[in-house]
Every structure is written in structure tokens, then in C-alpha cells.
Motif scaffolding. Structure first.
Motif, short mmCIF file in Angstrom:
data_model
loop_
_atom_site.label_atom_id
_atom_site.label_comp_id
_atom_site.label_asym_id
_atom_site.label_seq_id
_atom_site.Cartn_x
_atom_site.Cartn_y
_atom_site.Cartn_z
N THR A 77 0.94 -1.52 0.06
CA THR A 77 -0.15 -0.24 0.48
C THR A 77 0.70 1.56 0.12
OG1 THR A 77 -1.57 -1.43 1.50
CG2 THR A 77 -1.99 1.39 0.96
N ILE A 78 2.58 1.65 0.87
CA ILE A 78 2.88 2.25 0.86
C ILE A 78 3.26 2.70 -0.53
CG2 ILE A 78 4.74 3.52 2.13
CD1 ILE A 78 1.86 2.88 3.56
N SER A 79 3.83 1.72 -0.98
CA SER A 79 5.02 1.44 -2.48
C SER A 79 3.81 2.65 -3.16
CB SER A 79 5.74 0.32 -2.48
OG SER A 79 4.25 -0.60 -3.04
N THR A 80 2.80 2.25 -3.13
CA THR A 80 1.37 2.13 -4.07
C THR A 80 1.65 3.56 -4.33
OG1 THR A 80 0.76 -0.12 -4.48
CG2 THR A 80 -0.38 1.65 -5.13
N VAL A 81 1.01 4.08 -2.68
CA VAL A 81 0.86 5.90 -2.61
C VAL A 81 2.04 6.49 -2.93
CG1 VAL A 81 0.69 7.37 -0.96
CG2 VAL A 81 -0.64 4.99 -0.73
N ASP A 82 3.41 6.03 -2.84
CA ASP A 82 4.41 6.51 -3.07
C ASP A 82 4.29 6.76 -4.25
OD1 ASP A 82 5.16 7.24 -0.32
OD2 ASP A 82 6.62 5.83 -0.54
N ARG A 83 4.71 6.04 -4.92
CA ARG A 83 4.46 5.93 -6.32
C ARG A 83 3.64 7.61 -7.25
NH1 ARG A 83 6.20 1.12 -9.97
NH2 ARG A 83 7.93 -0.11 -9.09
N LEU A 84 2.43 7.31 -6.95
CA LEU A 84 0.84 8.07 -6.99
C LEU A 84 1.49 9.55 -6.37
CD1 LEU A 84 -2.15 5.66 -6.54
CD2 LEU A 84 -1.27 6.05 -8.74
N GLN A 85 2.32 9.80 -5.52
CA GLN A 85 2.69 10.58 -5.22
C GLN A 85 3.81 11.95 -5.82
OE1 GLN A 85 4.38 10.25 -1.23
NE2 GLN A 85 2.17 10.99 -0.60
#
Length: 384
Positions: A77-85
């Protein structure tokens, strides 16, 4: 004792309802790089992205197991959010991801979390939770000689209507700068707002697909907000559809209007000035397995043995070029599984004592797989 009293339940049974559980709400503010695994609830209110666009059937089933829709924040979840940021400040051409992993690993859940993150971060969100419905011949279609595609009016109407419902306040200030590229559409004027353009399309189904394409194009030009195009059952768009032409020949997915539109954004033939395209591969429906062209583009093992002489479609290869895999681990970490186990404890739905032994046995039986841990592990404790 009077009959009216004997037919009544004892007071203590009538009042034995579960107390409302207090979980934090899924919000960008609580998602930090060092966020530990935890359960977060989705608001799931009227006109919210998940409520309006819907969610995959398996996710909807899980939502109904709890008092409120929720999910577990994992490392993925966190790695996906980082990419979206990162994607929020650059073109979608460099932010085209596909969530891949083993069956039951949580790909759809991770995509749902990505959609909710972007929606709560004031992105313009377009979410298609069941892309199989676009190729399984479940909606009407008509051939269009101008575009040389099969137009899916009803499906386009639903997408456009939900897009407006979810994003109305975010697109109200956006207008058409020029209509030169849309001369085939009557009634368009420079300066027309996108909301009025969408409403025009919703009133006339004969132009709704054209309007959807125009709206997507205009959303791609603006830079005031990032745009997310999220698609589950993503692999279904890279193979033949269940539709047939007048000669009863199978129609390729890229000859259908909406799959073609999605594939053009997935391949960066069309782009958002700011934003991302995120797909998730589903393994629930064996009719739509992972195609060879997509598996090779993502550099993952195809579901069936292949070789250099296996047939490949150059068109699908082109549409898959440049997609980046985002792997969803097959196993929950012990800390992630413990959070999920605690959720079931708080809901008081385990019909067995919640012990460390029970937790470890169910985790081992499922080999750490998220779906198996819940469906064939924790749910089995409810059997009598």
C-alpha cells in the motif's frame, strides 16, 4: 405468563448488539513511509468514488463481513502511494503501473486503496472495477463508420455519469479552450464547461461515447489536478472479446470503443499531463487469463508454457509497451496478518477462542495468502 410476554426475546439478547468499532479512516494524512500495518475504514459515503463507481465482487463480499468497509494497510500500500505521489506532478506516460501477483494476494484491494488515496487527495478519479463487463458482450454495441469501432453507448453512459457524480466539484472550473478537433460534434462551443459538456452527452446517447472521449482528452490537457485512471480485470482488455460482428466473427477488444480508449491511455498514445494509469490483473475468471503479450511486457511468468513460436499479437504488444509491474506479495507478513486477525477478534465473529495457536494455525494453513487466510481460514471458524 401472558402469551405476549412468552413471544418476546429476553432483554439481554435484544441488547446484545455489537458496539460500534472505532477504526481510523483511510486518508492520505495517515499514510506515511513508516506507517505500520493497521486497519483503516473507508468512509464509503454517497458520491464517494468507491460507492459511486463500485468495487469488484470479491471486495464487496469482504466489505459485507465487517461493520464498515475496511482494508489493511500493507507495505505494498505504501509503495503504491509513493508512486502515486510522484505521478501527481508528471505525465501519465511515465506513470503506467500494473498490479500483479498470485491469486488472492490482494491486487484488487491495493487498487481500491489507490483509488481512495487519490480521491481523498483531490485527484480527478476514473475507476472501472470490472473491466470484464466491457468485453463479455453484456452491453449493447453498434458499429461506427467514422471511428471504425463498435460503440458501447450504455457502458459509456454509465462511466460518464459516474465520472461527473464523483468529480463534479473538481472539474467545474475546466472549460473547452477550442473545438477545432471536435468538429464532428454539434453544439460544442469554446469556453463551454466540462460539466455542461458531460450533461449534454448524458442527454443524448448517440453522442455519449464521443463526449466521453472529448472529456478524457480535455482532462489530459489540464494541469490543475492530477488524473487517475484505474482499471481492474486489466488483463481482459488484452485479448479477444465475447462480442461478434455481423458475420459472427470474434471482435478484438481494441475494436470496441471503451477498451480502445483505455488501451490508448495505458500505452501512452493518449496521456494525462499530470496523473497515472493503474491496472490490476484479476485471476478470478478463468475465461480471461493473463495473455502472453501482457505477461512478457510486465516480465512475469505466463500462466501456460510458451516459446518463441507462440502466437503473439503485434497490436497488443504495442498497447502493453512501457507498462511497469508493481508486485503484490503472495503472503501477508505476520504483522499484517495479525492486524487482520485482530479485526475479526474485535468484531467478535470468531466462534473459537482467539489464541496465538489459532492465529498461527490459520496463517500456516493459508500459506500466508490473504484471501485464503480469510475465506478458508477465519471463515471456517463460523462453521458449526
Amino acid at each position: 405468563m401472558p402469551i405476549s410476554q412468552t413471544n418476546q426475546l429476553p432483554q439481554n439478547i435484544r441488547e446484545s448488539r455489537l458496539e460500534p468499532l472505532n477504526f481510523s479512516v483511510f486518508h492520505p494524512k495517515v499514510l506515511k513511509p513508516d506507517t505500520k500495518p493497521r486497519a483503516l475504514t473507508f468512509l464509503y459515503e454517497e458520491k464517494d468514488a468507491l460507492r459511486t463507481f463500485g468495487v469488484p465482487k470479491n471486495v464487496l463480499f469482504d466489505f459485507r463481513l465487517y461493520q464498515r468497509p475496511l482494508s489493511i494497510v500493507r507495505d505494498v500500500t505504501i509503495s503504491t502511494v509513493d508512486r502515486l505521489q510522484t505521478a501527481s506532478g508528471r505525465s501519465s506516460a511515465s506513470s503506467r503501473f500494473v498490479l500483479e501477483g498470485a491469486s488472492g494476494s490482494g491486487k484488487s484491494y491495493t487498487l481500491v486503496q489507490a483509488v481512495e488515496y487519490c480521491y481523498r487527495s483531490d485527484w480527478i478519479v476514473i475507476y472501472i472495477p470490472r473491466a470484464i463487463k466491457l468485453v463479455d458482450s453484456s452491453t449493447p454495441y453498434t458499429y461506427n463508420t467514422r471511428t471504425q469501432t463498435y460503440i458501447q453507448y450504455d457502458a459509456a453512459f454509465q462511466i460518464l455519469q459516474r465520472l461527473l457524480t464523483v468529480n463534479r466539484e473538481r472539474i467545474e472550473g475546466l472549460t473547452l479552450e477550442s473545438t477545432a478537433a471536435y468538429e464532428h460534434l454539434k453544439g460544442l462551443k469554446a469556453g463551454m464547461t466540462l460539466t455542461s459538456l458531460i450533461e449534454m452527452g448524458l442527454k443524448d446517447k448517440t453522442v455519449v461515447m464521443d463526449i466521453l472521449a472529448v472529456v478524457m482528452e480535455e482532462l489530459g490537457k489540464q494541469k490543475s489536478r492530477p488524473v487517475l485512471l484505474a482499471v481492474d480485470d486489466f488483463q481482459a482488455l488484452y485479448q479477444s472479446s465475447q462480442y461478434r460482428d455481423p458475420n459472427y466473427q470474434i471482435i478484438k477488444s481494441y475494436h470496441l470503443s471503451i477498451p480502445r480508449l483505455i488501451l490508448e491511455y495505458a500505452s501512452s498514445k493518449r496521456q494525462f499531463a499530470r496523473g497515472a494509469v493503474v491496472g490490476a490483473i484479476s485471476t478470478a475468471n478463468p475465461t480471461y487469463p493473463l495473455p502472453l503479450e501482457l505477461s512478457e511486457a510486465l516480465q512475469i511468468t505466463p500462466p501456460t508454457p510458451t516459446g518463441p513460436w507462440s502466437k503473439r499479437s503485434p497490436t497488443y504488444i504495442g498497447y502493453a509497451a512501457g507498462l511497469q509491474p508493481l508486485h503484490v506479495p503472495e503472503q501477508l507478513q505476520l504483522s499484517e496478518a495479525a492486524v487482520l486477525f485482530e479485526v475479526w477478534m474485535k468484531h467478535k465473529t470468531l466462534h473459537t477462542d482467539a489464541t496465538d495457536q489459532l492465529f498461527l494455525s490459520k496463517y500456516t494453513e493459508a500459506s500466508g495468502n490473504p484471501r485464503q487466510f480469510v475465506h478458508t481460514g477465519l471463515l471456517q471458524t463460523l462453521e458449526t
